[in-house]
Write an enzyme that holds these catalytic residues in place. Structure first.
Site, PDB file in Angstrom:
ATOM      1  CB  SER A 148      -0.944   0.010   1.205  1.00  0.00           C
ATOM      2  OG  SER A 148      -0.225   0.140   2.421  1.00  0.00           O
TER       3      SER A 148
ATOM      4  CE  LYS B  81      -2.928   2.314   4.814  1.00  0.00           C
ATOM      5  NZ  LYS B  81      -2.800   1.439   3.623  1.00  0.00           N
TER       6      LYS B  81
END
Length: 281
Positions: A54, A115
């Protein structure tokens, strides 16, 4: 009593007593070592491994990094083994836009995610035709050369649309997965690479208003990241509460392409991605 007399007295102690004293010294050393490791991991740095793609191309599957614990202060999620039971943060400080943060998944469980911090409290965030908009202004992004990811056991040519996968080879026969890459620059100057694979469902979103005490998190692999664009009900991150922050990604201390075998130590060296060790964020 001189040193020779003291040495003679100590060595004349019964073997059982010397063995008992040695056991106490070893136990004391191991206890101090455990306390030191606990303090180090809780308040200074902690290891973290990258299990998914990701955050490609910034982070690769098989990267092992140190996470700095002090930049955002400490919450119950900062302490290992579930030792924390308090609410709020101690010595709290806010992350900056563009930081890569490790946090506890707010949907429950013990999973830690990584993230990029995109939206701060009070910001508006929206995706339009694959472009990021912050506070009503489009964030500049520039198309750059494709990113060529070496295809290895832990990094296959995985794409959201399998038919969109592009495999290329160099003159030595090494195989790479080619991804469309952009350089995105946030307000304040933070610049980084992102991947844009397809025209996906997360390329157009409603207008998000980040609540007070929360953050909007996104993966750099934009079409392959369940982040704040998705609600907790959709297995995304939603708006991340401040208390769930654990630390800031600091440096890669090891990276492997997944080809190593535990019973073959020599493969640990050949499988290492030496060029990634020391990579900072």
């Amino acid at each position: 009593m001189d040193s020779e007399t003291r040495l003679e007295t100590r060595s004349s102690a019964p073997p059982a007593e010397r063995k008992k004293e040695g056991f106490r010294e070893t136990t004391r050393f191991l206890l101090l070592l455990f306390v030191f490791a606990l303090v180090l991991r809780s308040f200074i740095v902690a290891p973290f491994s990258i299990p998914s793609g990701s955050m490609l191309p910034t982070m690769m599957i098989g990267d092992y990094l140190f996470v700095a614990k002090w930049p955002y202060g400490y919450s119950r999620f900062s302490l290992p083994f579930g030792l924390g039971s308090f609410d709020g943060r101690i010595l709290a400080d806010a992350p900056e836009r563009g930081d890569i943060a490790v946090f506890r998944y707010p949907g429950g469980g013990d999973d830690d995610y990584v993230k990029r911090v995109i939206g701060l409290p009070g910001d508006t965030v929206q995706m339009k035709d694959g472009a990021l908009w912050l506070n009503g202004t489009e964030v500049p992004r520039v198309r750059v050369a494709d990113w060529l990811m070496p295809i290895t056991p832990n990094s296959p040519c995985r794409t959201v649309d399998p038919e969109a996968a592009r495999v290329v080879e160099d003159e030595d026969g090494n195989r790479f997965c080619a991804y469309e890459r952009y350089r995105e620059t946030l307000p304040g100057g933070e610049s980084y690479y992102i991947l844009d694979q397809i025209d996906g469902i997360a390329d157009d979103t409603p207008l998000h208003v980040v609540p007070e005490g929360h953050y909007f998190m996104m993966g750099d692999n934009r079409d392959d990241s369940l982040d704040s664009r998705f609600s907790l009900a959709a297995e995304g991150v939603g708006y991340l509460p401040h208390d769930y922050l654990i630390g800031e990604a600091m440096i890669v201390f090891f990276s492997t392409d997944g080809a190593a075998e535990w019973l073959k130590p020599w493969t640990w060296i050949s499988a290492a991605r030496w060029d990634r060790i020391g990579e900072t964020f």
